[in-house]
Design an enzyme around this catalytic site. Structure first.
Site, PDB file in Angstrom:
ATOM      1  N   LYS A   1      46.281  40.718  34.900  1.00  0.00           N
ATOM      2  CA  LYS A   1      46.266  39.251  34.955  1.00  0.00           C
ATOM      3  C   LYS A   1      46.998  38.605  33.780  1.00  0.00           C
ATOM      4  O   LYS A   1      46.590  37.578  33.243  1.00  0.00           O
ATOM      5  CB  LYS A   1      44.822  38.724  35.040  1.00  0.00           C
ATOM      6  CG  LYS A   1      44.034  39.296  36.212  1.00  0.00           C
ATOM      7  CD  LYS A   1      44.757  39.176  37.553  1.00  0.00           C
ATOM      8  CE  LYS A   1      44.872  37.740  38.032  1.00  0.00           C
ATOM      9  NZ  LYS A   1      45.604  37.666  39.329  1.00  0.00           N
TER      10      LYS A   1
ATOM     11  N   HIS B   1      49.184  49.111  34.648  1.00  0.00           N
ATOM     12  CA  HIS B   1      48.304  48.423  33.683  1.00  0.00           C
ATOM     13  C   HIS B   1      47.787  49.418  32.641  1.00  0.00           C
ATOM     14  O   HIS B   1      46.895  49.090  31.864  1.00  0.00           O
ATOM     15  CB  HIS B   1      47.108  47.791  34.401  1.00  0.00           C
ATOM     16  CG  HIS B   1      47.463  46.676  35.332  1.00  0.00           C
ATOM     17  ND1 HIS B   1      48.293  45.637  34.964  1.00  0.00           N
ATOM     18  CD2 HIS B   1      47.080  46.418  36.610  1.00  0.00           C
ATOM     19  CE1 HIS B   1      48.409  44.794  35.993  1.00  0.00           C
ATOM     20  NE2 HIS B   1      47.691  45.251  36.994  1.00  0.00           N
TER      21      HIS B   1
ATOM     22  N   SER C   1      41.177  34.543  33.768  1.00  0.00           N
ATOM     23  CA  SER C   1      41.919  34.946  34.970  1.00  0.00           C
ATOM     24  C   SER C   1      41.356  36.246  35.556  1.00  0.00           C
ATOM     25  O   SER C   1      41.195  36.389  36.773  1.00  0.00           O
ATOM     26  CB  SER C   1      43.399  35.117  34.623  1.00  0.00           C
ATOM     27  OG  SER C   1      44.153  35.388  35.780  1.00  0.00           O
TER      28      SER C   1
END
Length: 289
Positions: free
Chosen positions: A45, A103, A133
């Protein structure tokens, strides 16, 4: 959709992970990068889809617009029986360069990306907006662990007890890697929001690309948040585990939305905790622009 059991977090090489992201681990670690691959790395995010879309447009223009972004830019560590594995998706990419996203914290990234001297684009977002987020994303994405309420989620974020572990370690260790690995371009979400065109210029300079003024203007327009949010090929609305009735995948894309979530006390506590964890004076974030 409600029947899908939420996954549980567990410790994986010192990082909080879920089985869907570790089940294919041997293939991830043995993944063979090519010298022209471009790895897009972020804490979740932080602008991953935004930069993925920019890179896809810079290299391939409109050619693949009918294919969802998650097929054009495969998610390296994902694995599920329904969608297959990110490593397979990446291996099947017909494009050159291959755009691949992850990620993973820097210490878990497959070594072949570094051995092949691949270009890596890292995007970082300030901790306060990032946690807000991520909280809304975990609420709507049924393949993520149950987030609980905002207050407990914020505590777990500070402790690194959410998916992909500590934000502080993630952004700091990638920043350190930039000092020794010259093919790493470190970007900030806040800079992107402030002046997308300027940041695209910097990205092109890093990649050795020279798009025309018209092309750059067109791409900047294409990747405007509101336009991407409406585009089914970039907004993840075709993914069944995401419940858009709870929250859209692309929610606000703004800097400073944390002010609508943090109480005064939470903000003060967060600030004190932040000072103890972020010691590198060269890595600075903006929480408003």
């Amino acid at each position: 959709m409600d029947e899908i059991p939420r996954p549980e977090l567990f410790d994986f090489h010192g990082v909080s992970m879920i089985k869907m992201l570790t089940a294919n681990w041997e293939n991830i670690q043995n993944f063979q990068a090519r010298p022209d691959d471009i790895l897009i790395a972020t804490y979740p995010k932080a602008g991953t889809t935004w930069v993925s879309n920019i890179l896809d447009l810079l290299y391939f223009g409109q050619r693949e617009k009918a294919i969802p972004i998650y097929e054009r830019v495969p998610f390296l560590e994902v694995f599920s029986p329904g969608i297959g594995s990110g490593t397979d998706w990446a291996d099947k990419l017909p494009t050159s360069p291959r755009l691949i996203k992850t990620h993973l914290p820097v210490q878990l990234v497959p070594q072949s990306f570094l051995e092949q001297k691949c270009r890596i684009v890292y995007i970082a977002r300030n901790a306060k907006d990032n946690v807000v987020s991520f909280f809304h994303f975990d609420r709507m994405n049924k393949s993520q662990p149950e987030p609980g309420d905002w207050s407990s989620y914020l505590q777990r974020f500070k402790q690194g007890k959410i998916l992909y572990g500590s934000w502080y370690d993630h952004v700091s260790n990638w920043w350190k890697k930039k000092q020794t690995y010259s093919n790493l371009h470190y970007m900030f979400f806040e800079d992107m929001v402030e002046d997308t065109g300027r940041e695209i210029d910097k990205l092109c300079s890093f990649l050795g690309l020279t798009p025309s003024v018209e092309e750059k203007t067109r791409i900047t327009g294409e990747v405007h948040f509101d336009k991407m949010k409406k585009d089914e090929m970039t907004n993840y609305s075709t993914v069944p585990v995401m419940d858009f009735k709870i929250s859209p995948f692309m929610r606000k894309g703004k800097v400073g939305d944390w002010k609508n979530h943090f109480t005064v006390a939470q903000n003060e506590e967060f600030g004190e905790d932040y000072k103890t964890k972020m010691k590198d004076p060269t890595l600075q974030f903006r929480t408003e622009i």
